[in-house]
Design an enzyme around this catalytic site. Structure first.
Site, PDB file in Angstrom:
ATOM      1  N   ASP A 283     -28.680  19.349  -5.415  1.00 53.05           N
ATOM      2  CA  ASP A 283     -29.263  19.570  -4.079  1.00 53.05           C
ATOM      3  C   ASP A 283     -29.037  18.327  -3.232  1.00 53.05           C
ATOM      4  O   ASP A 283     -28.813  18.401  -2.034  1.00 53.05           O
ATOM      5  CB  ASP A 283     -30.796  19.727  -4.117  1.00 53.05           C
ATOM      6  CG  ASP A 283     -31.291  20.792  -5.043  1.00 53.05           C
ATOM      7  OD1 ASP A 283     -30.542  21.740  -5.292  1.00 53.05           O
ATOM      8  OD2 ASP A 283     -32.453  20.662  -5.509  1.00 53.05           O
TER       9      ASP A 283
ATOM     10  N   HIS B 154     -32.989  18.904  -7.425  1.00 54.27           N
ATOM     11  CA  HIS B 154     -31.943  18.969  -8.448  1.00 54.27           C
ATOM     12  C   HIS B 154     -30.874  17.956  -8.032  1.00 54.27           C
ATOM     13  O   HIS B 154     -30.644  17.758  -6.829  1.00 54.27           O
ATOM     14  CB  HIS B 154     -31.229  20.317  -8.497  1.00 54.27           C
ATOM     15  CG  HIS B 154     -32.089  21.501  -8.802  1.00 54.27           C
ATOM     16  ND1 HIS B 154     -32.848  22.130  -7.862  1.00 54.27           N
ATOM     17  CD2 HIS B 154     -32.260  22.213  -9.941  1.00 54.27           C
ATOM     18  CE1 HIS B 154     -33.467  23.170  -8.411  1.00 54.27           C
ATOM     19  NE2 HIS B 154     -33.135  23.236  -9.678  1.00 54.27           N
TER      20      HIS B 154
HETATM   21  C1  XUL Z   1     -35.671  29.203 -10.970  1.00 55.04           C
HETATM   22  C2  XUL Z   1     -36.581  28.082 -10.696  1.00 55.04           C
HETATM   23  C3  XUL Z   1     -35.936  26.776 -10.486  1.00 55.04           C
HETATM   24  C4  XUL Z   1     -36.663  25.636 -11.112  1.00 55.04           C
HETATM   25  C5  XUL Z   1     -35.954  24.320 -11.009  1.00 55.04           C
HETATM   26  O1  XUL Z   1     -36.304  30.410 -11.129  1.00 55.04           O
HETATM   27  O2  XUL Z   1     -37.766  28.258 -10.604  1.00 55.04           O
HETATM   28  O3  XUL Z   1     -35.809  26.574  -9.115  1.00 55.04           O
HETATM   29  O4  XUL Z   1     -37.921  25.484 -10.557  1.00 55.04           O
HETATM   30  O5  XUL Z   1     -34.690  24.357 -11.543  1.00 55.04           O
END
Ligand code: XUL
Ligand code: CO
Length: 449
Positions: free
Chosen positions: A112, A109
């Site tokens: 992150d 992300h």
């Molecule tokens: C949340 C989830 C996230 C996504 C990416 O449940 O799975 O980590 O994979 O935003």
């Protein structure tokens, strides 16, 4: 690649590149089944499985829970002078881990990788600074980006939704993140871009206009798609279905719901599913059901590999270790000819009380081994042919004669009913589904038979 660390400091000292030692090895820091270069059905395990490491769980998740303080205290944070310095050090640790564990891919992300700044322009600058570093490290290590995503659940400004927020200003701020993260993903040659809509849903129908929210969400995704394509993004866009948590009702409930949504808004050519095992479970589906449903729609994309706890109603994000589940998952993947842009991304975390740095390796090793076992068992299912042939045979009455005509749409309801009338009841329909037999056959493959 030889033992490797990328920055000034080694963050996982005493752990070298994880090697395959075979099933008899007692070394917790060795693969027992994942043998990267071993050929399965003419392709290496590495190319079949396309493992990805999730930046968020592995290097950001602090072990905190709603009842207790963080337990994972990372040196890249405690040694840092400021948030950007921490992000820089964290990336050294991340690439050290990717290389030592031997995963070909990672996922991230925006938040992150780089901290949010005082305003959108500063946030973007932070992200691009770290993107430049990631680009260099990708080149040095050969590790690639499976997908990027914008972190749109954490900040309080998204508490009423992201693209579905009733306030236009919030949607515009979300756009700053999606645009910048798409730019970063393109710069890093990412093979995908994911949307997980944890805040795209609602808590109370009393304050919610569902029609408007869904239209706004489709508009936002369309704009992201158009921007990405204009900037030359050739990868796949993914939606990651999840029925609930953190919202009560999430619009991306499960694969079938998302497939319908994407087709309705004309997004089905650019978007595929990113299926997470634990999310399937929250939607009362098996992981295999979600995978097969996506494959049947021609919209399977990628996997967030993990497992839940069948007695808990939330996302525990544990490492997948059940051979049964990994076998059925890999069976679907093999049947559709393997991953294209997708892979097995470990959206999984070590437990709050797993505080040894080695635990992060051990968790990944166990799950990589479990998928290696699953891959080999799935190949056995295909090579042996008993299960696929049974399924094919089960529908054989649609392959010839009147059944084939029906399948091709060359029959009216009157003609169909006449065939039924002429045949009479007899024993039609009294055919065993043979579930127990097939389960026993599958168990044999799991034992390597
Ligand atoms: C949340 C989830 C996230 C996504 C990416 O449940 O799975 O980590 O994979 O935003
Ligand atoms: Co996920």
């Amino acid at each position: 690649m030889a033992d490797y660390f990328v920055g000034a400091k080694e963050y996982f000292p005493g752990i070298s590149k994880i090697k395959y030692e075979g099933p008899k090895s007692k070394n917790p820091l060795a693969f027992k089944y994942y043998d990267a270069e071993k050929l399965i059905g003419g392709k290496t395990m590495k190319d079949h499985l396309r493992f990805g490491i999730a930046y968020w769980h592995s290097f950001c998740g602090d072990g905190g829970d709603p009842f207790g303080a963080p337990t994972h205290i990372y040196p890249w944070n405690t040694d840092a002078k400021n948030p950007m310095d921490a992000a820089d050090k964290k990336m050294d640790a991340a690439f050290e881990f990717f290389t030592k564990i031997g995963a070909g891919y990672y996922t991230f992300h925006d938040r992150d990788m780089a901290p949010e700044g005082a305003n959108p322009a500063e946030s973007e600058k932070n992200l691009f600074t770290l993107t430049d570093k990631a680009k260099k490290l990708q080149k040095e290590t050969g590790v690639k980006l499976l997908w990027g995503t914008a972190g749109l659940s954490n900040n309080p400004r998204y508490m009423n939704g992201v693209a579905t927020n009733p306030e236009f200003g919030v949607v515009a701020l979300a756009a700053t993140q999606v645009k910048a993260t798409l730019d970063a993903t393109i710069a890093l040659d990412g093979e995908g871009f994911t949307f997980w809509g944890g805040r795209e849903g609602y808590m109370s129908i009393l304050n919610t206009d569902i029609k408007r929210e869904k239209e706004n969400m489709a508009r936002f995704l369309t704009m992201a798609r158009d921007y990405g394509r204009k900037q030359g993004f050739k990868g796949m866009f993914y939606i990651e279905p999840k029925p609930m948590e953190p919202s009560k009702h999430q619009y991306d409930f499960d694969t079938d719901t998302v497939v319908g949504f994407l087709r309705h808004y004309g997004l089905d050519k650019d978007f595929r599913m990113n299926i997470e095992a634990n999310h399937a479970e929250l939607a009362s589906h098996d992981f295999a059901h979600e995978l097969e449903t996506a494959a049947a729609a021609g919209m399977f994309g990628s996997i967030d590999a993990n497992r839940g706890d069948s007695m808990n109603g939330w996302d525990t994000d544990q490492f997948a270790i059940s051979y049964y589940e990994t076998t059925l998952a890999m069976y679907t993947i093999l049947k559709i000819g393997g991953f294209t842009t997708g892979g097995l991304n470990f959206d999984a975390k070590v437990r709050r009380n797993s505080v040894d740095p080695a635990d992060l390796f051990i968790g990944h090793i166990g799950s990589m081994d479990a998928f290696a076992v699953g891959l080999q068992a799935a190949q056995r299912i295909i090579d042996d042919g008993v299960i696929p042939n049974f399924v094919k045979e089960r529908y054989a009455s649609f392959d010839s004669g009147d059944g084939a005509k029906y399948s091709k749409g060359e029959m009216t309801l009157e003609q169909l009913a006449k065939i039924g009338t002429d045949a009479g009841y007899g024993t039609t329909g009294w055919t065993s589904g043979k579930q127990e037999y097939l389960e026993n056959v599958l168990n044999g493959y799991l034992l390597g038979l």
